[in-house]
Scaffold this motif. Structure first.
Motif, PDB file in Angstrom:
ATOM      1  N   GLY A 176     -51.663   0.183   1.181  1.00 39.68           N
ATOM      2  CA  GLY A 176     -50.722   1.687   0.991  1.00 39.68           C
ATOM      3  C   GLY A 176     -51.646   2.475   0.574  1.00 39.68           C
ATOM      4  N   ARG A 177     -52.664   1.940  -0.323  1.00 40.49           N
ATOM      5  CA  ARG A 177     -53.050   2.854  -1.443  1.00 40.49           C
ATOM      6  C   ARG A 177     -53.898   3.957  -0.513  1.00 40.49           C
ATOM      7  N   ALA A 178     -53.520   5.114  -1.054  1.00 34.51           N
ATOM      8  CA  ALA A 178     -54.484   6.772  -0.141  1.00 34.51           C
ATOM      9  C   ALA A 178     -55.057   7.652  -1.062  1.00 34.51           C
ATOM     10  N   GLY A 179     -56.035   8.421  -0.360  1.00 37.20           N
ATOM     11  CA  GLY A 179     -56.968   9.425  -1.734  1.00 37.20           C
ATOM     12  C   GLY A 179     -56.198  10.909  -2.467  1.00 37.20           C
ATOM     13  N   CYS A 180     -55.251  10.877  -0.830  1.00 40.57           N
ATOM     14  CA  CYS A 180     -54.565  12.059  -0.629  1.00 40.57           C
ATOM     15  C   CYS A 180     -52.662  12.295  -0.910  1.00 40.57           C
ATOM     16  N   ASP A 181     -52.152  12.782  -0.673  1.00 41.41           N
ATOM     17  CA  ASP A 181     -50.356  12.917  -0.407  1.00 41.41           C
ATOM     18  C   ASP A 181     -51.170  13.943   0.881  1.00 41.41           C
ATOM     19  N   VAL A 182     -50.513  13.071   1.753  1.00 46.98           N
ATOM     20  CA  VAL A 182     -50.231  14.425   3.154  1.00 46.98           C
ATOM     21  C   VAL A 182     -48.312  14.716   3.074  1.00 46.98           C
ATOM     22  N   PRO A 183     -48.566  16.062   2.868  1.00 47.03           N
ATOM     23  CA  PRO A 183     -46.928  16.522   3.304  1.00 47.03           C
ATOM     24  C   PRO A 183     -46.074  16.474   4.183  1.00 47.03           C
ATOM     25  N   LYS A 184     -44.788  16.177   4.012  1.00 46.94           N
ATOM     26  CA  LYS A 184     -44.118  15.371   4.677  1.00 46.94           C
ATOM     27  C   LYS A 184     -44.498  16.472   5.927  1.00 46.94           C
ATOM     28  N   SER A 185     -44.226  16.390   7.621  1.00 48.86           N
ATOM     29  CA  SER A 185     -44.562  17.446   8.553  1.00 48.86           C
ATOM     30  C   SER A 185     -43.232  17.913   8.672  1.00 48.86           C
ATOM     31  N   GLU A 186     -43.684  19.285   9.154  1.00 50.06           N
ATOM     32  CA  GLU A 186     -41.916  20.506   9.589  1.00 50.06           C
ATOM     33  C   GLU A 186     -41.821  20.359  10.825  1.00 50.06           C
ATOM     34  N   PHE A 187     -42.842  18.457  11.994  1.00 53.95           N
ATOM     35  CA  PHE A 187     -42.257  18.461  12.531  1.00 53.95           C
ATOM     36  C   PHE A 187     -41.139  17.663  13.056  1.00 53.95           C
ATOM     37  N   PRO A 188     -40.712  17.193  13.789  1.00 56.99           N
ATOM     38  CA  PRO A 188     -39.458  16.146  13.735  1.00 56.99           C
ATOM     39  C   PRO A 188     -41.053  14.487  14.474  1.00 56.99           C
ATOM     40  N   GLU A 189     -40.410  13.577  13.432  1.00 55.88           N
ATOM     41  CA  GLU A 189     -41.349  12.144  13.922  1.00 55.88           C
ATOM     42  C   GLU A 189     -40.619  11.521  15.637  1.00 55.88           C
ATOM     43  N   ILE A 190     -41.944  11.661  16.475  1.00 55.23           N
ATOM     44  CA  ILE A 190     -41.231  11.352  17.887  1.00 55.23           C
ATOM     45  C   ILE A 190     -42.231   9.433  17.992  1.00 55.23           C
ATOM     46  N   ASP A 191     -41.382   8.745  18.403  1.00 55.88           N
ATOM     47  CA  ASP A 191     -42.069   7.229  18.811  1.00 55.88           C
ATOM     48  C   ASP A 191     -43.152   7.559  19.367  1.00 55.88           C
ATOM     49  N   PRO A 192     -44.401   7.123  19.561  1.00 53.43           N
ATOM     50  CA  PRO A 192     -45.143   7.015  20.607  1.00 53.43           C
ATOM     51  C   PRO A 192     -44.608   6.399  22.439  1.00 53.43           C
ATOM     52  N   ALA A 193     -43.626   5.147  21.671  1.00 52.46           N
ATOM     53  CA  ALA A 193     -43.440   4.085  23.078  1.00 52.46           C
ATOM     54  C   ALA A 193     -42.571   5.568  23.558  1.00 52.46           C
ATOM     55  N   THR A 194     -41.599   6.622  23.294  1.00 51.64           N
ATOM     56  CA  THR A 194     -41.136   6.813  24.250  1.00 51.64           C
ATOM     57  C   THR A 194     -41.388   8.063  25.308  1.00 51.64           C
ATOM     58  N   VAL A 195     -42.519   8.078  24.865  1.00 54.81           N
ATOM     59  CA  VAL A 195     -42.979   8.983  25.433  1.00 54.81           C
ATOM     60  C   VAL A 195     -44.690   8.868  26.311  1.00 54.81           C
ATOM     61  N   ALA A 196     -45.689   7.863  25.603  1.00 59.63           N
ATOM     62  CA  ALA A 196     -47.092   7.451  26.599  1.00 59.63           C
ATOM     63  C   ALA A 196     -46.503   6.172  27.096  1.00 59.63           C
ATOM     64  N   PRO A 197     -47.678   6.065  28.215  1.00 55.25           N
ATOM     65  CA  PRO A 197     -47.444   4.488  28.910  1.00 55.25           C
ATOM     66  C   PRO A 197     -47.882   3.570  27.604  1.00 55.25           C
ATOM     67  N   PRO A 198     -47.248   2.380  28.498  1.00 55.88           N
ATOM     68  CA  PRO A 198     -47.546   1.073  26.846  1.00 55.88           C
ATOM     69  C   PRO A 198     -49.578   1.244  27.424  1.00 55.88           C
ATOM     70  N   SER A 199     -50.444   1.448  28.467  1.00 52.85           N
ATOM     71  CA  SER A 199     -51.520   0.601  27.934  1.00 52.85           C
ATOM     72  C   SER A 199     -52.372   1.597  26.918  1.00 52.85           C
ATOM     73  N   MET A 200     -51.724   2.796  26.473  1.00 49.96           N
ATOM     74  CA  MET A 200     -51.672   3.671  25.781  1.00 49.96           C
ATOM     75  C   MET A 200     -51.472   3.667  24.497  1.00 49.96           C
ATOM     76  N   LEU A 201     -50.515   2.572  24.227  1.00 47.84           N
ATOM     77  CA  LEU A 201     -50.051   2.435  22.600  1.00 47.84           C
ATOM     78  C   LEU A 201     -50.942   1.779  22.226  1.00 47.84           C
ATOM     79  N   ARG A 202     -51.384   1.461  21.077  1.00 49.45           N
ATOM     80  CA  ARG A 202     -52.502   0.685  19.976  1.00 49.45           C
ATOM     81  C   ARG A 202     -52.119   0.151  19.183  1.00 49.45           C
TER      82      ARG A 202
END
Ligand SMILES: Cc1ncc(COP(=O)(O)O)c(C=O)c1O
Lengths: 128, 492
Positions: free
Chosen positions: B24-50
């Motif tokens: 969980g440690r990181a070198g910098c704080d990334v600001p919260k995205s101004e766009f809504p988060e999308i669960d990749p599973a809802t838009v990408a085929p399973p073979s592309m989910l890592r």
């Protein structure tokens, strides 16, 4: 340095032992000591046909990589599989457990052209 | 005696980056995205989910900075001290070259930009080819090969294409036994049998033997001049004549060009094709310090086969010509290691023709200085003056059971990178020292003093050399065990 009688020697520092048409080949005490610790030996496949004087494999030490030359022509009957996991046998037992290949010799006369133990020992002295 | 540079410094232990930090440690704080988060599973085929990523380093900025700074402190380079690695031309790399390579107009280019927007970059390549051709006495060049070995490969492919067009690609390439290991490897890659030519007693090519070996099946002779013993092949014209008389071509390995710039040209010697190592002679960082570049240069007869594309200049406009039906093809992604071209270009321009010549003169003088000072303390296998590097052996030290390897390790304790050892192969226990022109007399004197001290210690206290290095972070390694049972992979 030891150069057993009864073996045939080459100026490239291989030895050959003939027993009923089968010639066992390895490298000499001088060769293993010059190479230093052997770390890898590459040998031909069984069934390969090789000609006297041509390279049949490669021996690699921490210092260098050298070709191995066959003293006689013929077909490779057997290779020493132990050398794959224990290349150090070439250093510790060059005339025995460190043998490399066995060849069905096609022309026994070629053995006559090789050096005897005494001749090889003289040759080594001349290199110094 | 001047103080030797080797000392015991404050050297840190440093684990792998993966062993630092915590989850969980990181070198910098990334600001919260101004766009809504999308669960990749809802838009990408399973073979592309890592799935969740495991095992990445999670560290703070100071942890990351200290990690890489500490690793850099273990490093040894031309910027830290003398680096006499023979056959490698470890000359100092002027920082002005770096400034040229970092210019925004160059560094920001994309190789697929339209030629109308890359005229400056194309001009650098075009001019550099011309400059290198002038130094080598050749007619045409391609900068593409990414290193010396690939330059050899390219050169032999040109030779093969030439013979093939004449009806017979021929079967073998003759290589003197002093040649670099890459020479026979390049020949084999081009489907030629590599035939070894034993050197004469003077360390040079034996003309009678060459005459005997050279036949209509021989595609080429591959040599380097000066050769890897650091000696000039003074019969080179005759050598080329013998090869040409049987329809063969002569390949010049340009790795040792640093000895002869502005003094002698491969083209004038009768050599048909050669490569140069920009990362050696033309002072660009190498040996873990950066990518290489091994341009291939040839006489007119081989020009049609050069790698495509070629850089062209027509009516004042630079372009890339892909329409080269006889070309051996492309050898590198896009146009080669462009950043290296910029450094070499800056080097040639800052040195000028007379500067390059002086560099070679000083390189040869420096090597002869070291040879003269160490003769007597060390055995000199091939006598006479040397070119830009000298070869010594451990023959005298062997009497006390001290080997070249021990001497090299002893140098580490005294603060020096060892020379090239056990090469060339034809010298038993070889040490090959190439100081280059960029070293001062003071630096060479401290090196010479260290070498002489080691020669003394070899007589009085040989065991101490068998234990060397003792001041280095890592002590004597078991090279045999490392080669027999290499442990190459990190396991958590
Ligand atoms: C004489 C000689 N030829 C060829 C090469 C190969 O060059 P590179 O390492 O750039 O592939 C070297 C490299 O050390 C060399 O010294």
């Amino acid at each position: 340095m030891e150069y057993p009688d009864g073996l045939h020697y080459t100026k490239d520092h291989e030895w050959a032992l003939e027993e009923e048409g089968v010639v066992t080949i390895g490298i000499t005490d001088y060769a293993q000591s010059e190479l230093g610790d052997v770390v890898f030996v590459e040998l031909p496949e069984e069934g390969t046909v090789i000609k006297a004087g041509e390279p049949f494999g490669v021996v690699e030490s921490v210092k260098s990589v050298s070709d191995l030359y066959t003293p006689v022509s013929g077909e490779v009957l057997e290779i020493n599989g132990d050398l794959e996991s224990e290349p150090e046998l070439v250093n510790s037992s060059c005339y025995d457990a460190g043998w490399m290949i066995k060849i069905a010799v096609s022309n026994k006369k070629e053995l006559g052209e090789l050096l005897s133990a005494d001749q090889y020992a003289d040759y080594i002295k001349s290199l110094k | 005696m001047a103080q030797q540079p080797g000392a015991r410094g404050l050297v840190f232990n440093e684990p792998l980056i993966f062993e630092h930090g915590r989850k969980g440690r990181a070198g910098c704080d990334v600001p919260k995205s101004e766009f809504p988060e999308i669960d990749p599973a809802t838009v990408a085929p399973p073979s592309m989910l890592r799935g969740p990523l495991e095992g990445l380093a999670e560290v703070s900025e100071p942890e990351a900075v200290r990690h890489f700074t500490r690793l850099s402190q273990w490093n040894y380079g031309v910027d830290s001290n003398f680096y006499p690695l023979g056959s490698c031309t470890m000359k100092y790399n002027p920082k002005v070259n770096e400034a040229a390579a970092r210019m925004e107009g160059f560094a920001g280019l994309h190789p697929l930009q339209d030629a109308s927007t890359t005229q400056g970059a194309l001009r650098v390549m075009y001019d550099l080819e011309k400059m290198l051709c002038e130094v080598a006495g050749m007619d045409a060049a391609s900068l593409q090969p990414a290193a010396g070995a690939q330059g050899e490969f390219a050169g032999l492919l040109l030779i093969r294409a030439y013979h093939k067009e004449k009806g017979n690609p021929r079967k073998k390439v003759i290589i003197p036994d002093s040649g670099h290991g890459t020479n026979p490897a390049s020949a084999a890659l081009c489907d030629y049998a590599a035939v070894t030519l034993p050197s004469g007693p003077d360390g040079l090519i034996d003309l009678a033997l060459l005459e005997k070996e050279m036949d209509g099946d021989t595609a080429a002779l591959m040599l380097t001049n000066p050769n890897t013993l650091g000696m000039f092949e003074k019969n080179i014209k005759k050598v080329c004549e013998i090869v040409h008389a049987k329809g063969g071509l002569v390949y010049g390995d340009g790795a040792n060009l640093n000895a002869v710039m502005g003094k002698a040209r491969f083209g004038d010697m009768g050599i048909d094709v050669c490569h140069m190592n920009l990362h050696k002679t033309f002072s660009t960082p190498h040996g873990g310090g950066g990518p290489g570049s091994g341009p291939v240069l040839a006489k007119k007869i081989l020009e049609p086969y050069l790698p495509a594309p070629r850089v062209t200049l027509r009516d004042g406009v630079y372009g890339l010509d892909f329409n080269r039906p006889k070309s051996i093809g492309a050898l590198n992604a896009f146009w080669g290691n462009f950043g290296v071209y910029l450094r070499a270009y800056a080097y040639v321009l800052t040195m000028g023709g007379s500067g390059l010549k002086e560099a070679s003169e000083t390189a040869v003088l420096n090597a002869n200085y070291i040879l003269a000072k160490l003769r007597g303390a060390y055995h000199v296998p091939y006598e006479g003056t040397c070119m830009h590097e000298c070869v010594l052996s451990d023959k005298f030290q062997q009497e006390h059971h001290v080997s070249t390897l021990d001497i090299a390790k002893g140098l580490i304790d005294r603060g020096f990178h060892p020379p090239t050892i056990y090469f060339p192969l034809i010298v038993k226990g070889a040490m090959m020292i190439e100081p280059t022109e960029t070293e001062s007399m003071e630096t060479m004197d401290t090196f010479i003093a260290a070498m002489k001290e080691i020669a003394d210690v070899a007589k009085t206290d040989p065991e101490s050399l068998a234990a060397a290095p003792v001041t280095a972070k890592v002590k004597r390694l078991d090279e045999t065990q490392a080669a027999r049972q290499p442990d190459l992979r990190y396991r958590r």
